[in-house]
Write an enzyme that holds these catalytic residues in place. Sequence first.
Site, mmCIF file in Angstrom:
data_model
loop_
_atom_site.group_PDB
_atom_site.id
_atom_site.type_symbol
_atom_site.label_atom_id
_atom_site.label_comp_id
_atom_site.label_asym_id
_atom_site.label_seq_id
_atom_site.Cartn_x
_atom_site.Cartn_y
_atom_site.Cartn_z
ATOM 1 N N ASP A 59 0.851 -1.189 0.000
ATOM 2 C CA ASP A 59 0.000 0.000 0.000
ATOM 3 C C ASP A 59 0.886 1.239 0.000
ATOM 4 O OD1 ASP A 59 -1.944 1.878 0.203
ATOM 5 O OD2 ASP A 59 -2.696 1.248 2.159
ATOM 6 N N LYS A 61 0.476 3.757 -2.184
ATOM 7 C CA LYS A 61 -0.279 4.900 -2.723
ATOM 8 C C LYS A 61 0.629 5.781 -3.585
ATOM 9 C CE LYS A 61 -3.952 4.986 0.694
ATOM 10 N NZ LYS A 61 -3.450 3.962 1.641
ATOM 11 N N ILE A 166 -12.725 -0.584 7.622
ATOM 12 C CA ILE A 166 -13.453 -1.567 8.415
ATOM 13 C C ILE A 166 -12.873 -1.634 9.822
ATOM 14 C CG2 ILE A 166 -14.195 -3.981 8.534
ATOM 15 C CD1 ILE A 166 -15.172 -2.360 6.047
#
EC number: 4.1.1.23
Length: 214
Positions: A59, A61, A166
């Site tokens: 991750d 980005k 979440i």
Amino acid sequence: MSESRLVVALDLTDKDRALEIARSIGRQVFAIKINWPLVLAGSGSIIGEIARVSRVVCDFKIADIPNTNSIIAKFARDQGAWGIISHSFTGLESLRSVVEASGDTKVFSVVAMSHPGSDLINDNYRKLMDISERAGVYGYIAPGNKLSDLSEIRKRTKKTIMSPGIGSQGGRASDAIKAGADLVIVGRSIYESADPVTAAEAINEEIAKAVEQN
């Protein structure tokens, strides 16, 4: 049991703890997602170490000029990453450079985010999806705690959607699945748990029930 749809985010700076958790849950989750904190605290070799026990999603980005993007994507690919997360707001050429440099590693583009204040990104998801489609991404990142956004994105694509937000950010794994997520990202609720294995098992069960009902 069918294959897990749970992606566990290890947003840690303690490499030993991250590896301990990865080894304990790696076979019961779809993938483990790592971010810059873990890489910066140690080295990029952590990607390959975790890849021995699970798929790894980097991750990062990615959001830079094409040349820099290519360097980052190639590094993650060569270390054994299964997936890479890139921003799409930098434009077609920048995102395409990630896709081209990634080879068989799957590229997920961010088209909407889960945190408060992400309206600038989220209000432009249609444009970001258009850029992403033209760049040839494998899938999308869309928030599991903003179900209306997630549902609208699901209507516009058949590609794989991975959803953060979440647990600690308020979203429920079952709701995200029902709204269109294929994969659900959970971090703190698992890695801050006294028993990450049991926490992951509980979320796997919640997801499985939602899939059956969907």
